[in-house]
Design a protein around this motif. Structure first.
Motif, PDB file in Angstrom:
ATOM      1  N   VAL A  75      -4.326  11.176  -4.014  1.00 59.75           N
ATOM      2  CA  VAL A  75      -4.682  12.479  -3.457  1.00 59.75           C
ATOM      3  C   VAL A  75      -6.108  12.810  -3.905  1.00 59.75           C
ATOM      4  O   VAL A  75      -6.445  12.621  -5.071  1.00 59.75           O
ATOM      5  N   PRO A  76      -6.965  13.319  -3.004  1.00 57.82           N
ATOM      6  CA  PRO A  76      -8.360  13.575  -3.379  1.00 57.82           C
ATOM      7  C   PRO A  76      -8.575  14.875  -4.170  1.00 57.82           C
ATOM      8  O   PRO A  76      -9.586  15.527  -4.026  1.00 57.82           O
ATOM      9  N   SER A  77      -7.598  15.248  -4.988  1.00 57.17           N
ATOM     10  CA  SER A  77      -7.745  16.422  -5.847  1.00 57.17           C
ATOM     11  C   SER A  77      -6.765  16.282  -7.008  1.00 57.17           C
ATOM     12  O   SER A  77      -5.824  15.505  -6.943  1.00 57.17           O
ATOM     13  N   VAL A  78      -7.007  17.035  -8.050  1.00 57.09           N
ATOM     14  CA  VAL A  78      -6.098  17.001  -9.189  1.00 57.09           C
ATOM     15  C   VAL A  78      -4.858  17.822  -8.836  1.00 57.09           C
ATOM     16  O   VAL A  78      -4.955  18.997  -8.477  1.00 57.09           O
ATOM     17  N   SER A  79      -3.704  17.165  -8.901  1.00 55.12           N
ATOM     18  CA  SER A  79      -2.441  17.813  -8.544  1.00 55.12           C
ATOM     19  C   SER A  79      -1.316  17.094  -9.282  1.00 55.12           C
ATOM     20  O   SER A  79      -1.551  16.110  -9.980  1.00 55.12           O
ATOM     21  N   LEU A  80      -0.094  17.553  -9.077  1.00 56.22           N
ATOM     22  CA  LEU A  80       1.066  16.892  -9.659  1.00 56.22           C
ATOM     23  C   LEU A  80       1.157  15.449  -9.155  1.00 56.22           C
ATOM     24  O   LEU A  80       1.474  14.535  -9.915  1.00 56.22           O
ATOM     25  N   LEU A  81       0.840  15.216  -7.871  1.00 55.07           N
ATOM     26  CA  LEU A  81       0.860  13.862  -7.322  1.00 55.07           C
ATOM     27  C   LEU A  81      -0.189  12.975  -7.986  1.00 55.07           C
ATOM     28  O   LEU A  81       0.058  11.796  -8.229  1.00 55.07           O
ATOM     29  N   THR A  82      -1.332  13.550  -8.285  1.00 57.16           N
ATOM     30  CA  THR A  82      -2.383  12.795  -8.983  1.00 57.16           C
ATOM     31  C   THR A  82      -1.875  12.349 -10.345  1.00 57.16           C
ATOM     32  O   THR A  82      -2.050  11.196 -10.745  1.00 57.16           O
ATOM     33  N   ILE A  83      -1.236  13.255 -11.058  1.00 57.45           N
ATOM     34  CA  ILE A  83      -0.700  12.937 -12.384  1.00 57.45           C
ATOM     35  C   ILE A  83       0.342  11.830 -12.285  1.00 57.45           C
ATOM     36  O   ILE A  83       0.349  10.890 -13.084  1.00 57.45           O
ATOM     37  N   LEU A 131       0.858  -1.171   0.000  1.00 54.04           N
ATOM     38  CA  LEU A 131       0.000   0.000   0.000  1.00 54.04           C
ATOM     39  C   LEU A 131       0.901   1.230   0.000  1.00 54.04           C
ATOM     40  O   LEU A 131       1.780   1.358   0.850  1.00 54.04           O
ATOM     41  N   VAL A 132       0.692   2.126  -0.964  1.00 56.98           N
ATOM     42  CA  VAL A 132       1.482   3.353  -1.074  1.00 56.98           C
ATOM     43  C   VAL A 132       0.580   4.532  -0.728  1.00 56.98           C
ATOM     44  O   VAL A 132      -0.432   4.756  -1.386  1.00 56.98           O
ATOM     45  N   ASP A 133       0.941   5.264   0.310  1.00 57.67           N
ATOM     46  CA  ASP A 133       0.203   6.470   0.683  1.00 57.67           C
ATOM     47  C   ASP A 133       0.868   7.643  -0.020  1.00 57.67           C
ATOM     48  O   ASP A 133       1.988   8.017   0.310  1.00 57.67           O
ATOM     49  N   SER A 134       0.182   8.214  -1.003  1.00 52.28           N
ATOM     50  CA  SER A 134       0.768   9.335  -1.740  1.00 52.28           C
ATOM     51  C   SER A 134       0.168  10.670  -1.308  1.00 52.28           C
ATOM     52  O   SER A 134       0.459  11.707  -1.889  1.00 52.28           O
ATOM     53  N   ASP A 135      -0.670  10.642  -0.301  1.00 53.39           N
ATOM     54  CA  ASP A 135      -1.331  11.847   0.173  1.00 53.39           C
ATOM     55  C   ASP A 135      -0.538  12.431   1.334  1.00 53.39           C
ATOM     56  O   ASP A 135      -0.271  11.734   2.317  1.00 53.39           O
ATOM     57  N   SER A 136      -0.164  13.687   1.250  1.00 50.44           N
ATOM     58  CA  SER A 136       0.634  14.300   2.312  1.00 50.44           C
ATOM     59  C   SER A 136      -0.145  14.384   3.632  1.00 50.44           C
ATOM     60  O   SER A 136       0.452  14.563   4.691  1.00 50.44           O
ATOM     61  N   GLN A 137      -1.468  14.238   3.594  1.00 52.82           N
ATOM     62  CA  GLN A 137      -2.253  14.167   4.832  1.00 52.82           C
ATOM     63  C   GLN A 137      -1.890  12.917   5.630  1.00 52.82           C
ATOM     64  O   GLN A 137      -2.032  12.893   6.842  1.00 52.82           O
ATOM     65  N   GLY A 138      -1.481  11.870   4.929  1.00 53.13           N
ATOM     66  CA  GLY A 138      -1.032  10.654   5.602  1.00 53.13           C
ATOM     67  C   GLY A 138      -2.130   9.847   6.264  1.00 53.13           C
ATOM     68  O   GLY A 138      -1.879   9.187   7.277  1.00 53.13           O
ATOM     69  N   MET A 184       3.504  -1.287   3.820  1.00 58.00           N
ATOM     70  CA  MET A 184       3.148   0.060   3.412  1.00 58.00           C
ATOM     71  C   MET A 184       4.365   0.952   3.290  1.00 58.00           C
ATOM     72  O   MET A 184       5.364   0.750   3.981  1.00 58.00           O
ATOM     73  N   THR A 185       4.269   1.916   2.388  1.00 59.41           N
ATOM     74  CA  THR A 185       5.277   2.963   2.279  1.00 59.41           C
ATOM     75  C   THR A 185       4.567   4.274   1.964  1.00 59.41           C
ATOM     76  O   THR A 185       3.410   4.278   1.539  1.00 59.41           O
ATOM     77  N   CYS A 186       5.251   5.380   2.171  1.00 66.24           N
ATOM     78  CA  CYS A 186       4.703   6.706   1.879  1.00 66.24           C
ATOM     79  C   CYS A 186       5.545   7.352   0.791  1.00 66.24           C
ATOM     80  O   CYS A 186       6.766   7.437   0.931  1.00 66.24           O
ATOM     81  N   LEU A 187       4.898   7.782  -0.264  1.00 66.77           N
ATOM     82  CA  LEU A 187       5.608   8.437  -1.365  1.00 66.77           C
ATOM     83  C   LEU A 187       4.844   9.688  -1.815  1.00 66.77           C
ATOM     84  O   LEU A 187       4.383   9.772  -2.953  1.00 66.77           O
ATOM     85  N   PRO A 188       4.697  10.675  -0.938  1.00 65.98           N
ATOM     86  CA  PRO A 188       3.999  11.894  -1.354  1.00 65.98           C
ATOM     87  C   PRO A 188       4.925  12.844  -2.104  1.00 65.98           C
ATOM     88  O   PRO A 188       5.142  13.978  -1.707  1.00 65.98           O
ATOM     89  N   MET A 189       5.516  12.336  -3.204  1.00 64.17           N
ATOM     90  CA  MET A 189       6.498  13.132  -3.951  1.00 64.17           C
ATOM     91  C   MET A 189       6.180  13.108  -5.442  1.00 64.17           C
ATOM     92  O   MET A 189       5.542  12.175  -5.931  1.00 64.17           O
ATOM     93  N   SER A 190       6.704  14.080  -6.128  1.00 65.05           N
ATOM     94  CA  SER A 190       6.459  14.174  -7.575  1.00 65.05           C
ATOM     95  C   SER A 190       7.216  13.104  -8.364  1.00 65.05           C
ATOM     96  O   SER A 190       7.056  12.997  -9.571  1.00 65.05           O
TER      97      SER A 190
END
Length: 196
Positions: free
Chosen positions: A70-78, A20-27, A43-49
């Motif tokens: 991420v629950p919005s369109v952003s660079l992380l979403t892309i 499971l990869v958490d890409s949301d900076s909210q964590g 699990m790992t966290c990768l909230p990076m571009s």
């Protein structure tokens, strides 16, 4: 996050090596993982571009990688869209949620076109309320986007919230939610079989 955590858990129950990869900076997934004592899912966290490049490093070690987006369109979403073979778009039965997906759907369709259809995508209706017309009407609205819609979704259930609070998933806490997640995972696998 609710879907990502529970689907990842379903795959571990199926004995598929899952990350499971958490890409949301909210964590949010990270907080759940801490409550679970790190016992249920890798699990790992990768909230990076660089998410799309970083995920590739795990592909040889895991059979399934679930990215909690991420629950919005952003660079992380892309970046998450670039990394994905299958993109699931959760939508609650609300006009606001449908309107909020328009930009995301455009990005997803662009990715599908760029990969010549190799990337798959589908909507999942989440937090449906039994017996309401809005729960039924959403399917007609989503069809306008011309992406598949999963037959299975989730309903508004207390067990989803209580499982997070306890650091569990619905598989440790409730029967109805676990059946829903299992059915969703089956539909994901149907899409996955179309890829490989």
């Amino acid at each position: 996050t609710t879907l990502a955590v529970n689907i990842a858990r379903e795959y571990t129950i199926r004995t598929l090596k899952t990350l499971l990869v958490d890409s949301d900076s909210q964590g949010s997934a990270q907080r759940w993982h801490e409550r679970s004592g790190g016992e249920l899912i890798d699990m790992t966290c990768l909230p990076m571009s660089t998410l799309d490049k970083d995920v590739v490093k795990f592909r040889d070690r895991y059979e399934r990688i679930i990215i909690d987006g991420v629950p919005s369109v952003s660079l992380l979403t892309i970046c998450a869209i670039k990394a994905a073979d299958i993109i699931l778009i959760p939508v609650q039965p609300s006009p606001y949620d449908i309107w909020a997906t328009e930009d995301l759907v455009r990005l997803v369709k662009d990715r599908i076109e760029m990969t010549e259809g190799k990337t798959k995508a589908a909507f999942i209706v989440s937090r449906k309320i039994k017996g309401t017309n809005i729960g039924k009407d959403i399917y007609g609205e989503l069809e306008k986007f011309q992406l598949p819609i999963f037959k299975n979704g989730t309903h508004q259930r207390v067990e989803y919230a209580t499982s997070v609070e306890r650091g569990h998933t619905v598989f440790e806490n409730g029967a109805e939610g676990s059946r829903e997640i299992c059915a969703i995972a089956n539909e994901i696998e149907d899409l996955n079989n179309g890829i490989h």
